[in-house]
Design a protein around this motif. Sequence first.
Motif, mmCIF file in Angstrom:
data_model
loop_
_atom_site.group_PDB
_atom_site.id
_atom_site.type_symbol
_atom_site.label_atom_id
_atom_site.label_comp_id
_atom_site.label_asym_id
_atom_site.label_seq_id
_atom_site.Cartn_x
_atom_site.Cartn_y
_atom_site.Cartn_z
ATOM 1 N N GLY A 49 0.840 -1.250 0.025
ATOM 2 C CA GLY A 49 0.036 0.213 -0.167
ATOM 3 C C GLY A 49 0.749 1.158 0.131
ATOM 4 O O GLY A 49 0.512 2.423 -0.480
ATOM 5 N N TYR A 50 2.119 1.254 0.767
ATOM 6 C CA TYR A 50 2.633 2.310 0.957
ATOM 7 C C TYR A 50 3.548 2.605 -0.957
ATOM 8 O O TYR A 50 3.404 3.447 -0.799
ATOM 9 C CB TYR A 50 4.123 1.877 1.713
ATOM 10 N N ASP A 51 4.186 1.672 -0.980
ATOM 11 C CA ASP A 51 4.534 2.024 -2.775
ATOM 12 C C ASP A 51 3.482 2.237 -3.770
ATOM 13 O O ASP A 51 4.031 3.264 -4.391
ATOM 14 C CB ASP A 51 5.017 0.418 -2.680
ATOM 15 N N GLY A 52 1.739 1.630 -3.483
ATOM 16 C CA GLY A 52 1.442 2.946 -4.884
ATOM 17 C C GLY A 52 0.715 4.430 -4.402
ATOM 18 O O GLY A 52 0.728 5.066 -5.377
ATOM 19 N N SER A 53 0.732 4.630 -2.752
ATOM 20 C CA SER A 53 0.523 5.780 -2.376
ATOM 21 C C SER A 53 2.085 6.915 -2.462
ATOM 22 O O SER A 53 1.802 7.846 -3.041
ATOM 23 C CB SER A 53 0.169 5.911 -0.938
ATOM 24 N N MET A 54 3.140 6.150 -2.276
ATOM 25 C CA MET A 54 4.299 7.110 -2.693
ATOM 26 C C MET A 54 4.514 7.286 -3.902
ATOM 27 O O MET A 54 4.531 8.643 -4.451
ATOM 28 C CB MET A 54 5.447 6.274 -2.107
ATOM 29 N N MET A 55 3.886 6.121 -4.918
ATOM 30 C CA MET A 55 4.628 7.013 -6.225
ATOM 31 C C MET A 55 3.244 8.082 -6.560
ATOM 32 O O MET A 55 3.640 8.816 -7.498
ATOM 33 C CB MET A 55 4.216 5.292 -7.375
ATOM 34 N N ASN A 56 2.228 7.338 -6.550
ATOM 35 C CA ASN A 56 1.019 8.465 -7.003
ATOM 36 C C ASN A 56 1.288 9.804 -6.089
ATOM 37 O O ASN A 56 1.333 11.043 -6.489
ATOM 38 C CB ASN A 56 -0.063 8.501 -5.881
ATOM 39 N N GLY A 57 2.114 10.318 -5.201
ATOM 40 C CA GLY A 57 2.497 11.413 -4.498
ATOM 41 C C GLY A 57 3.570 11.718 -5.047
ATOM 42 O O GLY A 57 3.432 13.143 -4.795
ATOM 43 N N LEU A 58 4.208 10.653 -5.317
ATOM 44 C CA LEU A 58 5.696 11.652 -5.847
ATOM 45 C C LEU A 58 5.594 12.238 -7.322
ATOM 46 O O LEU A 58 6.701 13.020 -7.830
ATOM 47 C CB LEU A 58 6.695 10.413 -5.823
ATOM 48 N N GLN A 59 4.442 11.782 -8.339
ATOM 49 C CA GLN A 59 3.958 12.454 -9.889
ATOM 50 C C GLN A 59 3.331 14.003 -9.390
ATOM 51 O O GLN A 59 3.407 14.988 -10.089
ATOM 52 C CB GLN A 59 2.738 11.542 -10.063
ATOM 53 N N SER A 60 3.256 14.294 -7.737
ATOM 54 C CA SER A 60 2.814 15.915 -7.917
ATOM 55 C C SER A 60 4.512 16.799 -6.997
ATOM 56 O O SER A 60 4.324 17.696 -6.782
ATOM 57 C CB SER A 60 2.172 16.274 -6.758
ATOM 58 N N LEU A 61 4.917 15.854 -6.652
ATOM 59 C CA LEU A 61 6.294 16.476 -5.846
ATOM 60 C C LEU A 61 7.480 17.425 -7.330
ATOM 61 O O LEU A 61 7.601 16.165 -8.309
ATOM 62 C CB LEU A 61 6.935 15.529 -5.334
#
Length: 529
Positions: A49-61
Amino acid sequence: MGGPAAVDTGGSQAYAHLIDHSRPWWKNRRLLVLNCWVALLLITSSTNGYDGSMMNGLQSLDQWKVAFNFPSGGKLGLLNAIQNIGCLAAYPFSPYVSDGFGRRAAVILGALIMCAATVLQTASHSVGMFIGARFMIGFGLTFAASAAPVLVTEIAYPSIRGPATSLYNALWFLGSIIAAWTTYGTFHVPSSWAWRIPSAIQALPSVLQVMFMWFAPESPRWLCSKGRDQEALRTLAYYHANGNMEDPLVEYEFEEIKAAIKFDREVAANVGWSSFIKTPGNRRRLRIMIGIAFFSQWSGNNLISYYMNQIFTAIGITDPTTQLLINGLLNIYNFIIAISAGLLCDRIGRRPMFITSTIGMLVFYVLQTVCFALYSVHGNLTAAHAFIAMIFLFYGFYDIAFTPLIVSYTVEILPFALRAKGFTIFNFALTLSLIFNQYVNPIALKALGWKYYLVYDCWLCFEAVFIYLFLIETKNRTLEETAALFDGDDTAEKLAEEAAKHAGIAPTSESPSEKANTSREEVVEELRI
């Protein structure tokens, strides 16, 4: 007798008359320790779960986008999908590690690989290095994720087995929440540490498992399958009855496990991959497993899970801070509903939860489509705001069944001899569907816009019909008894009679509900006689 107590959640009726209710579970030290081991295994799902959400968040950084040259289209799809490609690469090996060396060894191996991969991911200075690290994370995750929920199912106290295993997938959102708020918190870090910090934190569940899993109990079913019956009996007695190997619950569990393994060896001696298509019961299992695996990823949920920023940009929400904030709130909301649904699975039943979940998803995905179309065609801002509400309502219904139940349901419908291989097939199907989505979604969304949502509307209609026609209720059955639902009613009766005979309990014609009313003292006295 010193057997532990547990809150009876309406679980296995066969054990109801054997469970000691003389004191609450939180006052039993060994049951508390067992639940801590269960929790350590459950956090395996948090890594995913961390991986999917992290990749989602990184796309906004911006810091991450600059570091990797603003990935988009196929390159962005690869960055998301490579972790699942790593999962696929490990599937040919994971069931043999789990069945050959034990569930515990498979979890430790997976955790070790993920720890090394996370170090590499955090230190990445090129997109190739980042992709390689994510491949390794997926490779290690397969070993841990293939064994952890199986071990939870096989060591959990009988009355909490269903809810405990259902919490496995629900804890996907715990990792997702941590990742969402970590990326939100590092958004203003001016250096590459804005994305390196979230990358490093991803290792936390694996670090805990590497430190402590060596001391966790092994599956009694696996021990029995290897001829280590006394170890299995001691494990059951230690955690389920304060060390009393003559406890009626322990004796019943132990004999039922041995009877089930004996039955599997005699009646289903061929436990290779071809076993899944040789009998009607196994073909029914295979159909259901593959169906819910694909449904869990092809219900439209991954458009938000992995490409939230693209969806929000398409409806006019372009501020990265707002995107990250919505992502964080959505994950907390999902976590609360998934945990609640998982704890209620033995009260409500699997089939009603799956049907309610699928119909609710269909209704609110259609409404998402309407809102998206109104904004795209007419620029209606009210529709854009309503779209956000529809996302939350859609996920509310998704979380009723497709978060907590897909793993627990798959594990419990599989007999012991096929459990590791069957769960691998389930994960393989799930990963294939996820990889396809991760590649296709950004391309199709860019080409079709809101019209792409119509594809998922039609697919959700198919899901609803499939679930209604084929999903079988498994509530209030032990792992061994569930075989009756797929292989014939006589199977469970034979296993129960065999277990009762060896445990010293006389056969009875009582129904499960009548047996549940038999007092523990009567059973103890019967065993003494």
